[in-house]
Design a protein around this motif. Structure first.
Motif: not given
Length: 170
Positions: A90-108
């Motif tokens: 089932r779908s999930q929302i992540s906690n804040l994490r570093p984005g490897q490609v984006a080079k900044g913090f992301v939510i997934t």
């Protein structure tokens, strides 16, 4: 104001979830046609602030709309909440994490998908700055400091000095 901010944050997350869950049934994706799927995903995300990432069961990115088709992509360390999405299907929302490609913090916002019998994760990814933009749009009273936290009490966005505080413990 707090209710309006909460509703705006919920709408942002719901929009990402809708994109990921809708594209999970895309014919090109289901056929494993990464080139065609990449082009479709770009059209869908072109008017949004987020992007799409498809990873296999090992965390290897297969498609990332921040990069051109066939560009080398990294293997992502799977966040615990994404492993839960895989196991519970089932779908999930992540906690804040570093984005490897984006080079900044992301939510997934991710949804599991099975392609040719193999498990994958399709994620709509938003830069944490998206949430600080939403805060500014709400026009909170002068002097207010608004902070959005993830499930680990990390600062996702803050209305004052956002860049300094994002990723810090609350």
């Amino acid at each position: 104001t707090a209710r309006a901010l909460s509703a705006a944050m919920d709408r942002q997350t719901a929009a990402g979830l809708a994109v990921a869950e809708t594209l999970a049934s895309d014919q090109a994706l289901q056929a494993g046609d990464w080139d065609t799927f990449h082009a479709r995903a770009l059209r869908v995300t072109g008017q949004r602030k987020g992007w799409l990432v498809l990873t296999d069961a090992t965390g290897q990115q297969v498609v990332n709309t921040l990069k051109p088709v066939h560009a080398p992509l990294p293997r992502s360390q799977r966040a615990p909440e994404m492993a839960k999405a895989f196991s519970e299907r089932r779908s999930q929302i992540s906690n804040l994490r570093p984005g490897q490609v984006a080079k900044g913090f992301v939510i997934t916002v991710a949804t599991p998908v099975v392609i040719k019998g193999q498990p994958y994760m399709l994620a709509y990814v938003a830069d944490s700055a998206t949430f600080s933009d939403l805060m500014r749009q709400q026009r909170a009273p002068a002097g207010w400091v608004i902070t959005l936290l993830d499930g680990n009490h990390k600062i996702i966005a803050r209305s004052v000095n956002n860049a300094r505080w994002t990723g810090q413990d609350a």
